[in-house]
Design an enzyme around this catalytic site. Sequence first.
Site, PDB file in Angstrom:
ATOM      1  N   ARG A 277       4.638 -29.887  12.692  1.00 48.10           N
ATOM      2  CA  ARG A 277       3.765 -28.979  13.468  1.00 48.10           C
ATOM      3  C   ARG A 277       4.507 -27.761  13.992  1.00 48.10           C
ATOM      4  NH1 ARG A 277       2.068 -34.019  15.072  1.00 48.10           N
ATOM      5  NH2 ARG A 277       0.083 -34.594  14.127  1.00 48.10           N
ATOM      6  N   LYS A 299       2.098 -13.527   9.269  1.00 49.08           N
ATOM      7  CA  LYS A 299       1.240 -14.199   8.280  1.00 49.08           C
ATOM      8  C   LYS A 299       2.110 -14.959   7.288  1.00 49.08           C
ATOM      9  CE  LYS A 299      -2.614 -10.986   7.857  1.00 49.08           C
ATOM     10  NZ  LYS A 299      -3.351 -10.262   6.820  1.00 49.08           N
ATOM     11  N   GLU A 341       3.900   0.760   0.139  1.00 49.01           N
ATOM     12  CA  GLU A 341       3.526   0.295   1.482  1.00 49.01           C
ATOM     13  C   GLU A 341       4.124   1.197   2.559  1.00 49.01           C
ATOM     14  OE1 GLU A 341       1.350  -1.922   2.109  1.00 49.01           O
ATOM     15  OE2 GLU A 341       1.307  -3.358   0.446  1.00 49.01           O
ATOM     16  N   LYS A 383       4.008  -0.948  11.348  1.00 53.26           N
ATOM     17  CA  LYS A 383       3.390  -2.275  11.215  1.00 53.26           C
ATOM     18  C   LYS A 383       3.520  -3.046  12.523  1.00 53.26           C
ATOM     19  CE  LYS A 383       2.339  -6.259   8.654  1.00 53.26           C
ATOM     20  NZ  LYS A 383       2.471  -7.156   7.539  1.00 53.26           N
ATOM     21  N   GLU A 393      -5.787 -10.364  13.819  1.00 50.56           N
ATOM     22  CA  GLU A 393      -6.859  -9.679  13.078  1.00 50.56           C
ATOM     23  C   GLU A 393      -8.194  -9.851  13.776  1.00 50.56           C
ATOM     24  OE1 GLU A 393      -6.521 -11.119   9.023  1.00 50.56           O
ATOM     25  OE2 GLU A 393      -5.533  -9.248   8.505  1.00 50.56           O
ATOM     26  N   ARG A 402      -5.725  -4.055  13.021  1.00 50.55           N
ATOM     27  CA  ARG A 402      -4.842  -4.427  11.927  1.00 50.55           C
ATOM     28  C   ARG A 402      -5.425  -4.071  10.551  1.00 50.55           C
ATOM     29  NH1 ARG A 402      -1.198  -9.738  12.631  1.00 50.55           N
ATOM     30  NH2 ARG A 402      -0.341  -9.824  10.552  1.00 50.55           N
ATOM     31  N   ASN A 406      -4.761  -2.166   5.698  1.00 51.57           N
ATOM     32  CA  ASN A 406      -5.426  -2.422   4.429  1.00 51.57           C
ATOM     33  C   ASN A 406      -5.749  -1.128   3.672  1.00 51.57           C
ATOM     34  OD1 ASN A 406      -6.035  -4.765   3.092  1.00 51.57           O
ATOM     35  ND2 ASN A 406      -8.241  -4.570   3.481  1.00 51.57           N
ATOM     36  N   HIS A 409      -6.035  -0.843  -0.083  1.00 53.01           N
ATOM     37  CA  HIS A 409      -5.935  -2.199  -0.619  1.00 53.01           C
ATOM     38  C   HIS A 409      -7.203  -2.734  -1.273  1.00 53.01           C
ATOM     39  CE1 HIS A 409      -2.031  -2.284   1.155  1.00 53.01           C
ATOM     40  NE2 HIS A 409      -1.837  -3.557   0.879  1.00 53.01           N
ATOM     41  N   HIS A 413      -6.613  -4.472  -4.714  1.00 50.99           N
ATOM     42  CA  HIS A 413      -6.807  -5.897  -5.018  1.00 50.99           C
ATOM     43  C   HIS A 413      -7.668  -6.077  -6.272  1.00 50.99           C
ATOM     44  CE1 HIS A 413      -5.866  -6.953  -0.574  1.00 50.99           C
ATOM     45  NE2 HIS A 413      -4.782  -7.007  -1.318  1.00 50.99           N
ATOM     46  N   HIS A 425       2.221  -4.562  -6.806  1.00 49.41           N
ATOM     47  CA  HIS A 425       1.278  -4.408  -5.699  1.00 49.41           C
ATOM     48  C   HIS A 425       1.266  -2.975  -5.150  1.00 49.41           C
ATOM     49  CE1 HIS A 425      -1.045  -5.361  -2.169  1.00 49.41           C
ATOM     50  NE2 HIS A 425      -0.060  -4.964  -1.379  1.00 49.41           N
TER      51      HIS A 425
HETATM   52  N1  LIG Z   1       2.797 -12.174   4.861  1.00 50.75           N
HETATM   53  C1  LIG Z   1       2.442 -10.918   4.750  1.00 50.75           C
HETATM   54  O1  LIG Z   1       2.042 -10.269   5.707  1.00 50.75           O
HETATM   55  C2  LIG Z   1       2.551 -10.255   3.420  1.00 50.75           C
HETATM   56  C3  LIG Z   1       2.442  -8.877   3.334  1.00 50.75           C
HETATM   57  C4  LIG Z   1       2.601  -8.275   2.087  1.00 50.75           C
HETATM   58  C5  LIG Z   1       2.870  -9.052   0.980  1.00 50.75           C
HETATM   59  N2  LIG Z   1       2.963 -10.393   1.097  1.00 50.75           N
HETATM   60  C6  LIG Z   1       3.227 -11.238  -0.065  1.00 50.75           C
HETATM   61  O2  LIG Z   1       4.470 -10.844  -0.609  1.00 50.75           O
HETATM   62  C7  LIG Z   1       4.470 -11.203  -1.989  1.00 50.75           C
HETATM   63  C8  LIG Z   1       5.096 -10.075  -2.767  1.00 50.75           C
HETATM   64  O3  LIG Z   1       6.404  -9.863  -2.299  1.00 50.75           O
HETATM   65  P1  LIG Z   1       7.534  -9.212  -3.237  1.00 50.75           P
HETATM   66  O4  LIG Z   1       7.009  -7.984  -3.852  1.00 50.75           O
HETATM   67  O5  LIG Z   1       8.764  -9.152  -2.427  1.00 50.75           O
HETATM   68  O6  LIG Z   1       7.631 -10.253  -4.429  1.00 50.75           O
HETATM   69  P2  LIG Z   1       8.665 -11.411  -4.806  1.00 50.75           P
HETATM   70  O7  LIG Z   1       8.988 -12.269  -3.664  1.00 50.75           O
HETATM   71  O8  LIG Z   1       8.088 -12.066  -5.990  1.00 50.75           O
HETATM   72  O9  LIG Z   1       9.965 -10.602  -5.230  1.00 50.75           O
HETATM   73  C9  LIG Z   1       9.935  -9.827  -6.411  1.00 50.75           C
HETATM   74  C10 LIG Z   1      11.035 -10.269  -7.389  1.00 50.75           C
HETATM   75  O10 LIG Z   1      12.293  -9.792  -6.932  1.00 50.75           O
HETATM   76  C11 LIG Z   1      13.220 -10.860  -6.865  1.00 50.75           C
HETATM   77  N3  LIG Z   1      14.110 -10.503  -5.779  1.00 50.75           N
HETATM   78  C12 LIG Z   1      13.934 -10.718  -4.459  1.00 50.75           C
HETATM   79  N4  LIG Z   1      14.925 -10.146  -3.769  1.00 50.75           N
HETATM   80  C13 LIG Z   1      15.755  -9.562  -4.663  1.00 50.75           C
HETATM   81  C14 LIG Z   1      16.940  -8.801  -4.545  1.00 50.75           C
HETATM   82  N5  LIG Z   1      17.452  -8.519  -3.346  1.00 50.75           N
HETATM   83  N6  LIG Z   1      17.532  -8.333  -5.653  1.00 50.75           N
HETATM   84  C15 LIG Z   1      16.977  -8.593  -6.871  1.00 50.75           C
HETATM   85  N7  LIG Z   1      15.835  -9.292  -7.055  1.00 50.75           N
HETATM   86  C16 LIG Z   1      15.236  -9.776  -5.947  1.00 50.75           C
HETATM   87  C17 LIG Z   1      12.372 -12.085  -6.650  1.00 50.75           C
HETATM   88  O11 LIG Z   1      13.039 -13.246  -7.031  1.00 50.75           O
HETATM   89  C18 LIG Z   1      11.163 -11.775  -7.517  1.00 50.75           C
HETATM   90  O12 LIG Z   1      11.446 -12.084  -8.844  1.00 50.75           O
HETATM   91  C19 LIG Z   1       3.041 -11.501  -2.370  1.00 50.75           C
HETATM   92  O13 LIG Z   1       2.886 -12.880  -2.582  1.00 50.75           O
HETATM   93  C20 LIG Z   1       2.236 -11.047  -1.169  1.00 50.75           C
HETATM   94  O14 LIG Z   1       1.078 -11.837  -0.980  1.00 50.75           O
HETATM   95  C21 LIG Z   1       2.812 -11.003   2.290  1.00 50.75           C
HETATM   96 ZN   LIG Z   2      -0.041  -4.600   0.657  1.00 49.33          ZN
END
Ligand SMILES: NC(=O)c1ccc[n+]([C@@H]2O[C@H](COP(=O)([O-])OP(=O)(O)OC[C@H]3O[C@@H](n4cnc5c(N)ncnc54)[C@H](O)[C@@H]3O)[C@@H](O)[C@H]2O)c1
Ligand SMILES: [Zn+2]
Length: 520
Positions: A277, A299, A341, A383, A393, A402, A406, A409, A413, A425
């Site tokens: 928890r 999140k 972003e 942010k 939210e 918040r 978006n 977005h 999406h 993205h």
């Molecule tokens: N929680 C939130 O508020 C929030 C906000 C935006 C996005 N997200 C989530 O984030 C995800 C996307 O994140 P992302 O774009 O970082 O993708 P990701 O985590 O898949 O990273 C992209 C790629 O880069 C690699 N990588 C990571 N760090 C590296 C580094 N330092 N050097 C080389 N390679 C590296 C990873 O292994 C992966 O293959 C989505 O699932 C999205 O839903 C969450």
């Molecule tokens: Zn985004």
Amino acid sequence: MSVVLIGLPASGKTTVGAALATVLGLSFIDTDVLIEERTGSLVREIFADQGEDHFRQLEQVAAADALASGGVVSLGGGAIMTEAIRAMLPGHQVVWLDVSVVTLTRRAGMNRLRPLLLTDVRAQMSALAAKRLPVYERTATWRVDAEQPVDDIVAQIMDHLASAAVVTVRVEADQPYDVLIGRGVASKLVERLEGVARIAILHPPVLHDRAAAMAAKLPGAMLIEAPAGEAAKTTTVLDHCWRALAQAGFTRSDAVVGLGGGTTTDLAGFVAATMLRGLPYFSLPTTVLAMADAAVGGKTGVNLPEGKNLVGAFWEPRAVACDLDFLGDLPSAEVASGLGEIIKCGFIADSEILDLARLDPQALTNTSTPAFAEALTRAIQVKTAVVSQDLREQAKAGQVGREALNYGHTLAHAIEKVEGFTWAHGAAVAVGMVFAAEVARRLGLLNDDEVALHREVLASVGLPVSYHASDWSQLRSVMSVDKKARGNHLRLVLLEGIGHPTALADIPEDLLADSYAAIG
Ligand SMILES: NC(=O)c1ccc[n+]([C@@H]2O[C@H](COP(=O)([O-])OP(=O)(O)OC[C@H]3O[C@@H](n4cnc5c(N)ncnc54)[C@H](O)[C@@H]3O)[C@@H](O)[C@H]2O)c1
Ligand SMILES: [Zn+2]
């Protein structure tokens, strides 16, 4: 910000400056060389023919231009004595290369081209030192012993720049926490974890060595490797993580670290939120997107086959470290995606980010530049400010809250979905913002120049600004089922002028279709 080197003649400003610029991936300007290029004369000729006053005037102009470069600048030995030049230095890192008069005399004696040193080198150098050293001492933000080998001097300056450049952003959540941004800040997270009995470091395969290096400093640490990309955000991986913690005997005083991109930090945060928890969670985002977006806001979650991010929780980290040293090997497409972003934050709340992009888009795409660090920091501040005011939210009616994050977005999406998640993205968000800008123009909320600014800034960092691969009707129906669409009504975040987001529903369908046609 520029890195400015000051010091007496022959203290090594040119050699150290060039080497430092190479390591930092920045430009190098020596003001004396700049003056020589501009006038076509050697410095000593200008001194002899037109006098020192004239030279100092040229130097003042050269210094102003060099400081605007955001690179490494070597200021001629006497430049610092000009008050107008000293007045330009606040905000820059001013490093004083300190070398003893004895060493300088030996070095300068071998170089008879320096104008002020033609006779009695030792006496001249002592006199210069007496006049200038107090000013160097006052003006420098840092002093380095420059009698060492050049590589050692450069390494020490790099260490100094790293520690000087750490920014801390406070997030006012239920339990306030800090986001540290800078080079080497992962070590500060390690310091906070010292003494914790058990620590699980979740990481993707590509970061195994980094995770292992961190674990080596923390006796209680264990590594859990998660798959790269969205494959990490599954209930199967979640199950594996929960069981690994259970088998290791985790208690509520232990901790989880998410070290990776947004997929890793979303997974790790959710593991922490749900195990027993709730375990303390520390976030170490390693992609631009994860730093700018995923790491702040609390999140966490995983995907289901039925859709992305369908299972999750709000779980605030204890601390976030955005260590810029991790970004060196990140593929350029990932950097550009994160910039989408960052620029979004510029459009919704901080036009300085847009100015940085307009001033030098190349610098923004290079994660080792001060411009990149500033833009990232500003985006995190945007942010942070938005989520601090709307933690869950739940903005009140009439406030955008918040939801402003978006921006771009809704269409993004839909594009991601119809393209089978092959689009980065941030690239989809870039197209989505241009679409939103076109909608806003048609509603009289943005003018032509503001819409053009969207295309200019996004394209300048290599993001797409047009899309026509899908039919509007197909995208439109996908948009209706977006999680954030609030029922079947399409609600779009639009700008009423740069920096003023609003959310609007019931936009005429033909206006939407026409706006889509405009981005094709
Ligand atoms: N929680 C939130 O508020 C929030 C906000 C935006 C996005 N997200 C989530 O984030 C995800 C996307 O994140 P992302 O774009 O970082 O993708 P990701 O985590 O898949 O990273 C992209 C790629 O880069 C690699 N990588 C990571 N760090 C590296 C580094 N330092 N050097 C080389 N390679 C590296 C990873 O292994 C992966 O293959 C989505 O699932 C999205 O839903 C969450
Ligand atoms: Zn985004």
